[in-house]
Design a protein around this motif. Sequence first.
Motif, PDB file in Angstrom:
ATOM      1  N   HIS A 143       0.793  -1.234   0.000  1.00  0.00           N
ATOM      2  CA  HIS A 143       0.000   0.000   0.000  1.00  0.00           C
ATOM      3  C   HIS A 143       0.824   1.282   0.000  1.00  0.00           C
ATOM      4  O   HIS A 143       0.276   2.361  -0.219  1.00  0.00           O
ATOM      5  CB  HIS A 143      -0.935   0.026   1.218  1.00  0.00           C
ATOM      6  N   ALA A 144       2.119   1.186   0.274  1.00  0.00           N
ATOM      7  CA  ALA A 144       2.904   2.418   0.381  1.00  0.00           C
ATOM      8  C   ALA A 144       4.379   2.103   0.187  1.00  0.00           C
ATOM      9  O   ALA A 144       4.800   0.943   0.221  1.00  0.00           O
ATOM     10  CB  ALA A 144       2.692   3.066   1.755  1.00  0.00           C
ATOM     11  N   LEU A 145       5.161   3.160  -0.010  1.00  0.00           N
ATOM     12  CA  LEU A 145       6.598   3.031  -0.172  1.00  0.00           C
ATOM     13  C   LEU A 145       7.309   3.500   1.095  1.00  0.00           C
ATOM     14  O   LEU A 145       7.146   4.643   1.508  1.00  0.00           O
ATOM     15  CB  LEU A 145       7.074   3.888  -1.349  1.00  0.00           C
ATOM     16  N   ASP A 146       8.110   2.618   1.696  1.00  0.00           N
ATOM     17  CA  ASP A 146       8.921   3.055   2.828  1.00  0.00           C
ATOM     18  C   ASP A 146      10.308   3.444   2.318  1.00  0.00           C
ATOM     19  O   ASP A 146      10.604   3.355   1.120  1.00  0.00           O
ATOM     20  CB  ASP A 146       8.989   1.976   3.904  1.00  0.00           C
ATOM     21  N   ALA A 147      11.170   3.887   3.222  1.00  0.00           N
ATOM     22  CA  ALA A 147      12.498   4.344   2.833  1.00  0.00           C
ATOM     23  C   ALA A 147      13.315   3.217   2.209  1.00  0.00           C
ATOM     24  O   ALA A 147      14.089   3.440   1.262  1.00  0.00           O
ATOM     25  CB  ALA A 147      13.224   4.915   4.046  1.00  0.00           C
ATOM     26  N   HIS A 148      13.150   2.004   2.712  1.00  0.00           N
ATOM     27  CA  HIS A 148      13.882   0.859   2.171  1.00  0.00           C
ATOM     28  C   HIS A 148      13.482   0.606   0.719  1.00  0.00           C
ATOM     29  O   HIS A 148      14.347   0.369  -0.148  1.00  0.00           O
ATOM     30  CB  HIS A 148      13.605  -0.386   3.024  1.00  0.00           C
TER      31      HIS A 148
END
Length: 303
Positions: A143-148
């Motif tokens: 559902h989303a993009l994290d920093a990794h």
Amino acid sequence: MNGADTVRVRTVLGDIRPDELGVTDAHDHLFLRSPRLPGRELADVVAARAELAAFRAAGGAGVVQWTPYGMGRRAAELVRISRATGVHVVCATGLHQAAHYDDERLTALRGDGLARLFVSELTEGIGESGARAGLVKVAGGFHALDAHARWTAKAAAEAHHATGAPVTVHLEMDVLDLLCGELAVPPHRVILGHLNRSPDPVVHRQAARSGCYLAFDGPSRAHHATDWRMPGAVRALAEAGFADRLLLGGDTVTAGARSVDGGPGMPYLLRRVRPRLEAELGAEAVDLILTANPARAFATDWR
């Protein structure tokens, strides 16, 4: 020589012409290790060789292994079992979600170290194995993009621009948008996997219209509704004009899922899935999906 003459699929035994790849399992695993699958590792060399031989006996000729860096790829063993069975094997570099690694291993790759690693494994080789990677595998959140995920996608894009390598990613539209938008990876160099895990025709059409390849992988999961929905989803995309972008894979991720250990494994793709799809689409369309499409998806004019 022009570009068409130099386009090759990069296998663990060296580069081959696209038409040499043959009937292909476009997303699978011969070796895999993750802290998220304790005690269920794909680590048995004898079983891996037997599985590849069983796939060959069922009519298979090529397997694209999506296991990335740090997850037990065993590239040297891939070289040996590919040579022993006569099956072309394409190996991945890349990085999965952070949960599959310990922090120390990831910290050592911070900055531009990750992109350098990917490029090195694509062009120079994976350790002392004698094999080079033929694609970059990355993953984000659903559902989303994290920093990794942003870090790995950026490194994958840099590796693509440096080498021409194809990039594979799970059905994560935000990662696809990042790769093909801000990071300028051409959509036809991206393979989007796990479409069967989200049998939403609207999402499928959105992904197809992007111009990327669409992989239906892991169709043999026991008792999954996606198993019986998959043929209809493939047919809908084919009828909408996207037959030349479709791929099939087994995505075997645990030892118990191998055919030699009592599971469906790689041969299931040809033994059961292929005739089921032929009933839905016809043999010619299924041949396109299993042979011509992976030959184009995983071939590039390597730099």
